[in-house]
Design a protein around this motif. Structure first.
Motif, PDB file in Angstrom:
ATOM      1  N   CYS A   1      79.430  65.859 132.975  1.00 60.65           N
ATOM      2  CA  CYS A   1      78.832  66.081 131.667  1.00 60.65           C
ATOM      3  C   CYS A   1      77.583  65.201 131.552  1.00 60.65           C
ATOM      4  O   CYS A   1      77.503  64.153 132.174  1.00 60.65           O
ATOM      5  N   MET A   2      76.614  65.662 130.750  1.00 53.65           N
ATOM      6  CA  MET A   2      75.429  64.862 130.460  1.00 53.65           C
ATOM      7  C   MET A   2      75.200  64.850 128.956  1.00 53.65           C
ATOM      8  O   MET A   2      75.334  65.879 128.293  1.00 53.65           O
ATOM      9  N   LEU A   3      74.875  63.670 128.425  1.00 53.63           N
ATOM     10  CA  LEU A   3      74.428  63.541 127.047  1.00 53.63           C
ATOM     11  C   LEU A   3      72.941  63.223 127.101  1.00 53.63           C
ATOM     12  O   LEU A   3      72.534  62.311 127.827  1.00 53.63           O
ATOM     13  N   ALA A   4      72.142  63.975 126.362  1.00 53.90           N
ATOM     14  CA  ALA A   4      70.697  63.752 126.374  1.00 53.90           C
ATOM     15  C   ALA A   4      70.202  63.572 124.946  1.00 53.90           C
ATOM     16  O   ALA A   4      70.469  64.406 124.085  1.00 53.90           O
ATOM     17  N   GLY A   5      69.477  62.485 124.724  1.00 56.03           N
ATOM     18  CA  GLY A   5      68.858  62.258 123.423  1.00 56.03           C
ATOM     19  C   GLY A   5      67.687  63.205 123.231  1.00 56.03           C
ATOM     20  O   GLY A   5      66.992  63.547 124.189  1.00 56.03           O
TER      21      GLY A   5
ATOM     22  N   HIS B   1      76.847  56.477 133.797  1.00 60.80           N
ATOM     23  CA  HIS B   1      75.528  56.167 134.341  1.00 60.80           C
ATOM     24  C   HIS B   1      74.530  56.402 133.219  1.00 60.80           C
ATOM     25  O   HIS B   1      74.703  57.331 132.422  1.00 60.80           O
ATOM     26  N   VAL B   2      73.495  55.563 133.146  1.00 62.99           N
ATOM     27  CA  VAL B   2      72.521  55.681 132.063  1.00 62.99           C
ATOM     28  C   VAL B   2      71.104  55.800 132.609  1.00 62.99           C
ATOM     29  O   VAL B   2      70.804  55.352 133.714  1.00 62.99           O
ATOM     30  N   ALA B   3      70.255  56.417 131.796  1.00 58.21           N
ATOM     31  CA  ALA B   3      68.830  56.513 132.069  1.00 58.21           C
ATOM     32  C   ALA B   3      68.119  56.461 130.725  1.00 58.21           C
ATOM     33  O   ALA B   3      68.670  56.908 129.714  1.00 58.21           O
TER      34      ALA B   3
ATOM     35  N   VAL C   1      79.790  60.526 133.821  1.00 56.17           N
ATOM     36  CA  VAL C   1      79.005  61.103 132.738  1.00 56.17           C
ATOM     37  C   VAL C   1      77.649  60.416 132.749  1.00 56.17           C
ATOM     38  O   VAL C   1      77.563  59.190 132.838  1.00 56.17           O
ATOM     39  N   LEU C   2      76.593  61.213 132.670  1.00 55.37           N
ATOM     40  CA  LEU C   2      75.231  60.686 132.591  1.00 55.37           C
ATOM     41  C   LEU C   2      74.787  60.707 131.135  1.00 55.37           C
ATOM     42  O   LEU C   2      74.919  61.724 130.448  1.00 55.37           O
ATOM     43  N   ILE C   3      74.265  59.569 130.669  1.00 56.21           N
ATOM     44  CA  ILE C   3      73.715  59.478 129.315  1.00 56.21           C
ATOM     45  C   ILE C   3      72.237  59.144 129.431  1.00 56.21           C
ATOM     46  O   ILE C   3      71.862  58.140 130.034  1.00 56.21           O
ATOM     47  N   VAL C   4      71.398  60.013 128.863  1.00 57.31           N
ATOM     48  CA  VAL C   4      69.943  59.823 128.888  1.00 57.31           C
ATOM     49  C   VAL C   4      69.496  59.644 127.447  1.00 57.31           C
ATOM     50  O   VAL C   4      69.556  60.571 126.645  1.00 57.31           O
ATOM     51  N   GLU C   5      69.077  58.432 127.110  1.00 58.17           N
ATOM     52  CA  GLU C   5      68.729  58.107 125.724  1.00 58.17           C
ATOM     53  C   GLU C   5      67.658  57.025 125.723  1.00 58.17           C
ATOM     54  O   GLU C   5      67.792  56.032 126.438  1.00 58.17           O
TER      55      GLU C   5
ATOM     56  N   LEU D   1      71.917  53.997 123.123  1.00 62.12           N
ATOM     57  CA  LEU D   1      72.354  54.160 124.509  1.00 62.12           C
ATOM     58  C   LEU D   1      73.575  53.285 124.793  1.00 62.12           C
ATOM     59  O   LEU D   1      74.559  53.747 125.376  1.00 62.12           O
ATOM     60  N   MET D   2      73.530  52.045 124.365  1.00 63.56           N
ATOM     61  CA  MET D   2      74.655  51.139 124.603  1.00 63.56           C
ATOM     62  C   MET D   2      75.904  51.592 123.835  1.00 63.56           C
ATOM     63  O   MET D   2      77.016  51.504 124.355  1.00 63.56           O
ATOM     64  N   LYS D   3      75.730  52.067 122.607  1.00 62.42           N
ATOM     65  CA  LYS D   3      76.865  52.556 121.822  1.00 62.42           C
ATOM     66  C   LYS D   3      77.493  53.775 122.486  1.00 62.42           C
ATOM     67  O   LYS D   3      78.722  53.863 122.625  1.00 62.42           O
ATOM     68  N   LEU D   4      76.667  54.729 122.903  1.00 66.80           N
ATOM     69  CA  LEU D   4      77.176  55.923 123.574  1.00 66.80           C
ATOM     70  C   LEU D   4      77.890  55.554 124.874  1.00 66.80           C
ATOM     71  O   LEU D   4      78.980  56.061 125.164  1.00 66.80           O
ATOM     72  N   ALA D   5      77.277  54.661 125.660  1.00 69.39           N
ATOM     73  CA  ALA D   5      77.868  54.252 126.937  1.00 69.39           C
ATOM     74  C   ALA D   5      79.221  53.584 126.716  1.00 69.39           C
ATOM     75  O   ALA D   5      80.181  53.835 127.451  1.00 69.39           O
ATOM     76  N   SER D   6      79.319  52.757 125.702  1.00 71.22           N
ATOM     77  CA  SER D   6      80.578  52.092 125.388  1.00 71.22           C
ATOM     78  C   SER D   6      81.648  53.107 124.990  1.00 71.22           C
ATOM     79  O   SER D   6      82.786  53.056 125.470  1.00 71.22           O
ATOM     80  N   MET D   7      81.292  54.027 124.117  1.00 76.68           N
ATOM     81  CA  MET D   7      82.252  55.028 123.649  1.00 76.68           C
ATOM     82  C   MET D   7      82.743  55.923 124.787  1.00 76.68           C
ATOM     83  O   MET D   7      83.940  56.192 124.899  1.00 76.68           O
ATOM     84  N   VAL D   8      81.820  56.386 125.622  1.00 73.12           N
ATOM     85  CA  VAL D   8      82.195  57.268 126.732  1.00 73.12           C
ATOM     86  C   VAL D   8      82.988  56.487 127.788  1.00 73.12           C
ATOM     87  O   VAL D   8      83.959  56.988 128.338  1.00 73.12           O
TER      88      VAL D   8
END
Length: 135
Positions: free
Chosen positions: A57-61, A38-40, A13-17, A23-30
């Motif tokens: 899946c991607m989460l984007a702020g 993976h984060v950006a 899962v890619l998280i862009v925030e 970002l850290m909270k989302l990354a921890s939860m996922v």
């Protein structure tokens, strides 16, 4: 109800925030769901990562430093990716119906008290296998 978990490290899962704390909270939860995260911190970094790795899946702020999250999601979908993109936003500045109509899989509002209960179910549902070209 017991939480379902993703396959052990098999799905990314890619998280862009742009907000480091969120970002850290989302990354921890996922990550707790069993996904490789993976984060950006910018849309540009996120788009580069999409070219390097496959994601389920991607989460984007919404408030990214270089682009709105809705614009990033539209660019990903215009490129032909069958990638579920979840928009994460805080200030209720996005019309949910409009975001969904433009391609967002779901909208998570972190300003609501229940978003942390909602997020795992949305990510697990979004990450379910589909036909089409995944990034």
């Amino acid at each position: 109800m017991k939480e379902q978990r993703a396959g052990a490290g098999a799905s990314r899962v890619l998280i862009v925030e742009g907000d480091a704390g969120l970002l850290m909270k989302l990354a921890s939860m996922v990550g707790e769901l069993g996904f490789e995260v993976h984060v950006a911190t910018t849309a540009e970094q996120g788009l580069d990562r999409l070219l390097e790795y496959g994601y389920v899946c991607m989460l984007a702020g919404q408030a990214l430093p270089d682009r709105r999250g809705t614009d990033m999601i539209e660019a990903v979908l215009r490129a032909g990716a069958a990638l579920p993109c979840v928009l994460v936003e805080d200030y209720c500045e996005v019309d949910i119906e409009q975001a969904l109509a433009s391609g967002a899989y779901a909208v998570i509002r972190t300003s609501t008290p229940y978003w942390m209960e909602e997020l795992p179910a949305v990510v697990l549902r979004a990450a379910q296998p589909r036909s089409g070209t995944m990034w």
